[in-house]
Design a protein around this motif. Structure first.
Motif, PDB file in Angstrom:
ATOM      1  N   MET A  30     132.215  33.728  14.208  1.00 30.56           N
ATOM      2  CA  MET A  30     132.328  33.028  15.688  1.00 30.56           C
ATOM      3  C   MET A  30     132.669  34.496  16.366  1.00 30.56           C
ATOM      4  SD  MET A  30     134.805  29.903  15.511  1.00 30.56           S
ATOM      5  CE  MET A  30     134.404  29.147  17.129  1.00 30.56           C
ATOM      6  N   PRO A  31     132.242  34.289  17.071  1.00 28.54           N
ATOM      7  CA  PRO A  31     132.697  35.197  18.788  1.00 28.54           C
ATOM      8  C   PRO A  31     134.088  35.110  18.590  1.00 28.54           C
ATOM      9  CG  PRO A  31     130.791  33.452  19.251  1.00 28.54           C
ATOM     10  CD  PRO A  31     130.822  33.452  17.991  1.00 28.54           C
ATOM     11  N   VAL A  32     134.458  35.904  19.506  1.00 25.79           N
ATOM     12  CA  VAL A  32     135.874  35.544  20.095  1.00 25.79           C
ATOM     13  C   VAL A  32     135.661  36.392  21.198  1.00 25.79           C
ATOM     14  CG1 VAL A  32     137.470  36.904  18.876  1.00 25.79           C
ATOM     15  CG2 VAL A  32     138.095  34.732  20.404  1.00 25.79           C
ATOM     16  N   ALA A  33     135.870  35.740  22.936  1.00 27.65           N
ATOM     17  CA  ALA A  33     136.093  37.196  23.681  1.00 27.65           C
ATOM     18  C   ALA A  33     137.301  36.591  23.928  1.00 27.65           C
ATOM     19  CB  ALA A  33     135.787  35.771  25.011  1.00 27.65           C
ATOM     20  N   GLY A  34     138.199  36.085  25.230  1.00 29.84           N
ATOM     21  CA  GLY A  34     138.972  35.789  25.454  1.00 29.84           C
ATOM     22  C   GLY A  34     139.783  35.375  24.288  1.00 29.84           C
ATOM     23  N   GLY A  35     139.584  34.433  23.673  1.00 33.10           N
ATOM     24  CA  GLY A  35     141.140  33.488  22.317  1.00 33.10           C
ATOM     25  C   GLY A  35     141.217  32.857  23.058  1.00 33.10           C
ATOM     26  N   THR A  36     141.026  32.465  24.064  1.00 31.56           N
ATOM     27  CA  THR A  36     142.353  31.505  25.020  1.00 31.56           C
ATOM     28  C   THR A  36     141.769  29.845  24.327  1.00 31.56           C
ATOM     29  OG1 THR A  36     140.719  30.917  26.953  1.00 31.56           O
ATOM     30  CG2 THR A  36     142.195  32.386  27.083  1.00 31.56           C
ATOM     31  N   ASP A  37     140.661  29.452  23.854  1.00 39.98           N
ATOM     32  CA  ASP A  37     140.256  28.419  23.150  1.00 39.98           C
ATOM     33  C   ASP A  37     139.890  28.540  21.705  1.00 39.98           C
ATOM     34  OD1 ASP A  37     139.827  25.341  23.334  1.00 39.98           O
ATOM     35  OD2 ASP A  37     137.824  25.854  22.744  1.00 39.98           O
ATOM     36  N   VAL A  38     139.443  29.853  21.392  1.00 36.23           N
ATOM     37  CA  VAL A  38     139.271  29.773  19.411  1.00 36.23           C
ATOM     38  C   VAL A  38     140.873  29.934  18.799  1.00 36.23           C
ATOM     39  CG1 VAL A  38     139.080  31.513  18.120  1.00 36.23           C
ATOM     40  CG2 VAL A  38     137.576  31.104  19.936  1.00 36.23           C
ATOM     41  N   TYR A  39     141.521  31.083  19.561  1.00 34.76           N
ATOM     42  CA  TYR A  39     143.173  30.799  19.122  1.00 34.76           C
ATOM     43  C   TYR A  39     143.816  29.583  18.805  1.00 34.76           C
ATOM     44  CZ  TYR A  39     141.589  35.947  18.634  1.00 34.76           C
ATOM     45  OH  TYR A  39     141.224  36.512  18.688  1.00 34.76           O
ATOM     46  N   GLY A 112     140.739  34.766  29.446  1.00 36.51           N
ATOM     47  CA  GLY A 112     139.688  33.756  29.246  1.00 36.51           C
ATOM     48  C   GLY A 112     138.397  34.721  30.027  1.00 36.51           C
ATOM     49  N   THR A 113     137.308  34.171  29.770  1.00 35.19           N
ATOM     50  CA  THR A 113     136.066  34.876  30.029  1.00 35.19           C
ATOM     51  C   THR A 113     134.799  34.005  30.862  1.00 35.19           C
ATOM     52  OG1 THR A 113     134.802  34.829  28.138  1.00 35.19           O
ATOM     53  CG2 THR A 113     136.272  36.718  28.702  1.00 35.19           C
ATOM     54  N   ILE A 114     133.699  34.144  31.906  1.00 33.88           N
ATOM     55  CA  ILE A 114     133.358  33.662  31.772  1.00 33.88           C
ATOM     56  C   ILE A 114     132.138  32.838  30.931  1.00 33.88           C
ATOM     57  CG2 ILE A 114     131.857  35.259  32.871  1.00 33.88           C
ATOM     58  CD1 ILE A 114     132.233  31.375  34.492  1.00 33.88           C
ATOM     59  N   GLY A 116     132.864  32.580  27.255  1.00 35.23           N
ATOM     60  CA  GLY A 116     133.771  31.496  26.355  1.00 35.23           C
ATOM     61  C   GLY A 116     134.024  30.507  26.890  1.00 35.23           C
ATOM     62  N   ASN A 117     134.170  30.403  28.606  1.00 40.72           N
ATOM     63  CA  ASN A 117     134.546  29.124  29.168  1.00 40.72           C
ATOM     64  C   ASN A 117     132.632  28.404  29.231  1.00 40.72           C
ATOM     65  OD1 ASN A 117     133.824  28.356  32.076  1.00 40.72           O
ATOM     66  ND2 ASN A 117     135.180  27.171  31.582  1.00 40.72           N
ATOM     67  N   LEU A 118     131.616  29.181  29.230  1.00 43.10           N
ATOM     68  CA  LEU A 118     130.808  28.396  29.244  1.00 43.10           C
ATOM     69  C   LEU A 118     130.471  27.640  27.759  1.00 43.10           C
ATOM     70  CD1 LEU A 118     128.301  30.193  31.130  1.00 43.10           C
ATOM     71  CD2 LEU A 118     128.440  28.134  32.095  1.00 43.10           C
ATOM     72  N   SER A 179     134.404  22.498  30.533  1.00 39.89           N
ATOM     73  CA  SER A 179     133.800  23.235  31.585  1.00 39.89           C
ATOM     74  C   SER A 179     134.351  23.219  32.582  1.00 39.89           C
ATOM     75  CB  SER A 179     133.596  24.184  31.108  1.00 39.89           C
ATOM     76  OG  SER A 179     132.638  25.350  31.920  1.00 39.89           O
ATOM     77  N   ASP A 180     134.649  23.620  33.581  1.00 41.97           N
ATOM     78  CA  ASP A 180     135.271  23.599  34.956  1.00 41.97           C
ATOM     79  C   ASP A 180     133.734  24.646  35.409  1.00 41.97           C
ATOM     80  OD1 ASP A 180     136.981  21.888  35.553  1.00 41.97           O
ATOM     81  OD2 ASP A 180     138.166  22.523  34.516  1.00 41.97           O
ATOM     82  N   GLY A 181     133.703  25.993  34.287  1.00 41.35           N
ATOM     83  CA  GLY A 181     132.800  26.540  34.875  1.00 41.35           C
ATOM     84  C   GLY A 181     131.149  26.047  35.336  1.00 41.35           C
ATOM     85  N   LEU A 224     124.620  35.086  21.331  1.00 40.32           N
ATOM     86  CA  LEU A 224     125.716  35.337  22.747  1.00 40.32           C
ATOM     87  C   LEU A 224     125.239  34.493  23.953  1.00 40.32           C
ATOM     88  CD1 LEU A 224     127.214  38.293  20.610  1.00 40.32           C
ATOM     89  CD2 LEU A 224     128.601  35.798  21.175  1.00 40.32           C
ATOM     90  N   VAL A 225     125.977  34.346  24.901  1.00 39.11           N
ATOM     91  CA  VAL A 225     125.372  34.490  26.549  1.00 39.11           C
ATOM     92  C   VAL A 225     126.164  36.189  26.731  1.00 39.11           C
ATOM     93  CG1 VAL A 225     125.860  33.950  28.484  1.00 39.11           C
ATOM     94  CG2 VAL A 225     125.695  31.982  26.865  1.00 39.11           C
ATOM     95  N   ALA A 226     125.029  36.913  27.478  1.00 42.04           N
ATOM     96  CA  ALA A 226     125.197  38.464  28.118  1.00 42.04           C
ATOM     97  C   ALA A 226     125.759  38.014  28.975  1.00 42.04           C
ATOM     98  CB  ALA A 226     123.903  39.088  27.454  1.00 42.04           C
ATOM     99  N   TRP A 241     134.566  19.644  43.200  1.00 43.76           N
ATOM    100  CA  TRP A 241     136.744  18.964  43.196  1.00 43.76           C
ATOM    101  C   TRP A 241     136.417  18.256  41.701  1.00 43.76           C
ATOM    102  CZ3 TRP A 241     139.211  16.039  46.986  1.00 43.76           C
ATOM    103  CH2 TRP A 241     138.502  16.749  48.033  1.00 43.76           C
ATOM    104  N   LYS A 242     137.708  18.510  41.215  1.00 36.22           N
ATOM    105  CA  LYS A 242     138.196  18.284  39.731  1.00 36.22           C
ATOM    106  C   LYS A 242     139.965  17.236  39.647  1.00 36.22           C
ATOM    107  CE  LYS A 242     140.846  20.894  36.486  1.00 36.22           C
ATOM    108  NZ  LYS A 242     140.670  22.219  35.550  1.00 36.22           N
ATOM    109  N   LEU A 243     139.090  16.211  38.738  1.00 38.42           N
ATOM    110  CA  LEU A 243     140.334  15.639  38.339  1.00 38.42           C
ATOM    111  C   LEU A 243     141.218  15.588  37.180  1.00 38.42           C
ATOM    112  CD1 LEU A 243     141.541  12.687  39.436  1.00 38.42           C
ATOM    113  CD2 LEU A 243     139.873  11.528  38.010  1.00 38.42           C
TER     114      LEU A 243
END
Ligand SMILES: Cc1cc2nc3c(=O)[nH]c(=O)nc-3n(C[C@H](O)[C@H](O)[C@H](O)COP(=O)(O)OP(=O)(O)OC[C@H]3O[C@@H](n4cnc5c(N)ncnc54)[C@H](O)[C@@H]3O)c2cc1C
Ligand code: SF4
Length: 348
Positions: A30-39, A112-114, A116-118, A179-181, A224-226, A241-243
């Motif tokens: 798996m790729p890991v960027a910021g790891g805020t979801d992966v870890y 966290g990265t954009i 990883g968010n996508l 994902s909010d992004g 990968l998303v580049a 707008w986010k609930l």
């Protein structure tokens, strides 16, 4: 304390090396960027990769180029903080800044990265739990006994033995896009540049997603998303707008992104609406957007668009808040977003 399982850490120093490492290691990587979801997911044994391919040392994924006239090119490895604090994003793409600033907490946005968010995993009350919790329940289709990982489409058994806990008779998983992004970028008409073993391609961000809670990304394992490509701002107004239950830290259980522009006559020249948290993929609400085009803002117009979003969305009962409340709020948030962008003429 939850501990990480054992894994091998691969640290490529170029995009080409990263793609090769993913292709060579196969579905166990798996790729890991910021790891805020992966870890956290590895700690809960939702992911059990044998190899983690780090994107932290890949220079091609860094940096934001361009301006509001030419459009912006955002490296997928840019942190959420870098994107949301970029002066051009803040001034000309405020819907994106607002969406990203709503993600989690400042500390996680610094990591966290954009990209990883996508590519963020879908969420469900029965899935985002610890290993003992899921074991006690008897697992579910998206998170079977972790011995069954990786659940790549080609590796999934033809007849899945473990039912979905939300819809037990269903042949598919209904975990929710969170994902909010993604919706903010879809409303803005952004594209993603993907790089994989077979070359590269550019697709609208919305085409990255499938309506499937398990296999929710329309890309191969080694792709990968580049970059994320934002079109010229050109008078675009945008908002998000986010609930969620709390004012910070929580994932969206509904997110409404709107982007539009007005012509010199005060009519809506074009519009895009995207909704997340109501299905396994973020949804572009094309019919609702069409109602706006060529029209002058009015309370009646806003109400018609809110209804055109409210009626088709069908959230399931697998995230926070009751699903019928989230459905109602989809209409309410479309109304509020349009009133914000269109001003007093749209107010009831
Ligand atoms: C407490 C908490 C609250 C959160 N709240 C929110 C929230 O409100 N809204 C929200 O949207 N997110 C939220 N998140 C999720 C996460 O922090 C963000 O989505 C973040 O942007 C993920 O980026 P990352 O770089 O850390 O991704 P990672 O964890 O590194 O990766 C996430 C996924 O993307 C894949 N990936 C990463 N980069 C790429 C790439 N370039 N190309 C292809 N695949 C890639 C990984 O393999 C993995 O599957 C939250 C997380 C936590 C822990
Ligand atoms: S929707 Fe069903 S299969 Fe998917 S994570 Fe939830 S319980 Fe599991």
């Amino acid at each position: 304390m939850l501990r990480l399982p054992r894994f091998q850490y691969v640290r490529p120093s170029s995009l080409r090396e990263a793609v090769s490492a993913l292709a060579d290691c196969g579905p166990q990587a798996m790729p890991v960027a910021g790891g805020t979801d992966v870890y956290p997911k590895m700690k809960r044994r939702q992911f059990l990769p044998r190899y983690l391919v780090s994107l932290q040392g890949v220079p091609e994924l860094k940096g934001i180029r361009g301006d509001e006239r030419a459009g912006l090119v955002i490296g997928a490895g840019c942190t959420l903080t870098e994107v949301a604090s970029h002066p051009v994003v803040r001034r000309f793409y405020p819907g994106l800044a607002k969406a990203i600033e709503s993600i989690s907490t400042p500390v996680l946005r610094n990591m966290g990265t954009i990209g990883g968010n996508l590519c963020l995993d879908t969420r469900c009350n029965y899935y985002d739990q610890t290993l003992p919790w899921r074991a006690a329940l008897g697992w579910c289709m998206k998170a079977p006994d972790p011995g069954g990982w990786p659940m790549a489409p080609e590796a999934a058994p033809a007849e899945n033995q473990v039912p979905c806990r939300v819809a037990p008779g269903s042949p598919r998983c209904w975990a929710v896009a969170s994902s909010d992004g993604a919706p903010a970028l879809m409303a803005l008409g952004a594209q993603a540049r993907l790089v994989g073993p077979r070359g590269e391609r550019v697709v609208p961000v919305g085409e990255l997603y499938r309506d499937d809670g398990m296999f929710f990304l329309e890309k191969s394992q080694a792709e990968l998303v580049a970059e994320v490509l934002l079109p010229p701002a050109d008078g675009t107004r945008s908002t998000y707008w986010k609930l969620r239950r709390r004012g910070a830290f929580d994932f969206p259980v509904l997110g409404v992104a709107v982007a539009l522009s007005l012509d010199t006559d005060g009519r809506v020249a074009w519009a895009r609406l995207a909704v997340t948290g109501v299905a396994s993929r973020p949804l572009l609400m094309d019919e609702a957007a069409r109602l706006l085009v060529g029209q002058k803002p009015s309370p009646e117009l806003v109400e018609a668009v809110a209804q055109a979003v409210y009626l088709p969305v069908r959230p399931l009962d697998n995230t926070d808040f009751a699903h019928y409340y989230r459905k109602r709020m989809a209409g309410v948030y479309v109304r509020r977003a349009l009133q914000e962008l269109l001003g007093p003429a749209a107010a009831a």
